[in-house]
Design an enzyme around this catalytic site. Sequence first.
Site, PDB file in Angstrom:
ATOM      1  N   ASP A 166       0.858  -1.179   0.000  1.00  0.00           N
ATOM      2  CA  ASP A 166       0.000   0.000   0.000  1.00  0.00           C
ATOM      3  C   ASP A 166       0.896   1.231   0.000  1.00  0.00           C
ATOM      4  OD1 ASP A 166      -2.820   1.244   0.525  1.00  0.00           O
ATOM      5  OD2 ASP A 166      -1.513   2.173   2.020  1.00  0.00           O
ATOM      6  N   GLU A 200      -1.683  -1.375  -5.691  1.00  0.00           N
ATOM      7  CA  GLU A 200      -2.917  -0.675  -6.001  1.00  0.00           C
ATOM      8  C   GLU A 200      -2.831   0.015  -7.363  1.00  0.00           C
ATOM      9  OE1 GLU A 200      -4.893   0.840  -1.902  1.00  0.00           O
ATOM     10  OE2 GLU A 200      -2.986   1.767  -2.406  1.00  0.00           O
ATOM     11  N   ASP A 253      -3.044   1.638   6.712  1.00  0.00           N
ATOM     12  CA  ASP A 253      -2.252   1.215   5.553  1.00  0.00           C
ATOM     13  C   ASP A 253      -1.908  -0.269   5.612  1.00  0.00           C
ATOM     14  OD1 ASP A 253      -2.351   3.853   4.738  1.00  0.00           O
ATOM     15  OD2 ASP A 253      -0.435   4.363   5.668  1.00  0.00           O
TER      16      ASP A 253
END
Length: 414
Positions: A178, A262, A345
């Site tokens: 992340d 991501e 996170d």
Amino acid sequence: MQRAFKTKLKLNNRQKTLMAQHAGYSRWLWNWALNMWNESYKAGLKPSANKLKKFYTNHVKPQYPWQSTLSSRVYQFVFMHLGEAFNRFFQGRAQHPKFKKKGRNDSFTLDNCGKVMEFSGTRLKLPFLGWVSTYEPLPGIQTKRVTISREADSWYISLAYELEPEPTVKCREYLGVDVGVKVIATCSDGTVFPNPRAYKQAQKKLARLQGELSRRTMGSANRNKTKLKLAKAHQRVANIRKDAIQKLTSWLCKNHAVIGLEDLNVSGLLKNHKERRCDSRFRSALYEIRRQVEYKSEWYGCSLVFVDRFYPSTKTCSSCGHVQEMPLKERVFDCEVCGEVFDRDYNASLNARTFCRRLFGLSLWNRKCRHPMKNQVTGKKQEGNFNTVFTALYQFLVAGNRRTCQGKRLKMIA
């Protein structure tokens, strides 16, 4: 597969002057050719790079004797680059070529008349320029052209060479990542890469130098000295950021078989002027992390999975799969169903790792990443070393999270 190599040159004053002359020659010729192209187009003609090069060689170059003292290979690449720039413009992939200004992006390209150049160690022999030294030794490589550019008061050499992929031994099978602003990256194994915040630490110095530059007289020697100091300060900030990102991406690709990252809409995030962290996102270079992981995954033999940008990795509990609202100000995820507490996170990175596991289905442990694997969703075999965006798996993952969450609730009721 080609790999680029860029390193700093160790030059004396005579060599620096020679580099600046070639960069000025390249800039002068670019501006001349671009102006001729624009004027020809306004006159109703159809200009091209080859026509301009022939006209320049036969009619313009003899009028400037100083150009014959420099390498003739420089202007060959200027017309080539101008033609490529207009091709990208006509295809809609770039803007219209612009004129160059002295001191901004000074560079030039050389080759050895089509012959292969071999480099190794810290001593390099360049065509027309002679022997130059580097601070960093080069591996034994072969290339046909080199590009020399200036940053602040330093000169760098860039080249590309053929590279065979060298898969490394992986210490972990799946890893979710992340990326963010407070820290550059948070991994599912608990590893956190802090943000060096080089720009924030250098803001006072940059502001002082910028104010000093504004008080200098235009064209004076002191103004040029202050301008050079400011350029060095900005270069240091950029180098710190590049170093942190290079170390992060190399560690990810060398030690992990499957990486879940991501699929962020970075350009959309930067357009959000309502949030104060917009500039921080820009300085964190979120897309640069993705770009480097994409090509390094091919170098070191790992697979890269992009989590769908609409998949709620931050709002989903990594333990039970419950989805709840998570405002940006809340940095701790407290599940309302199972009571698990995670860092915001870290929870997103765990969900990214779960995404990878559900996607592949077949373990990659002790396997080469180039061996075919069976996709759990489609049932078809596909190569392990691929980079793509799996947007079609969103419904599958949401359905899996719902089933997991319902099972947890039934156990709690029982």
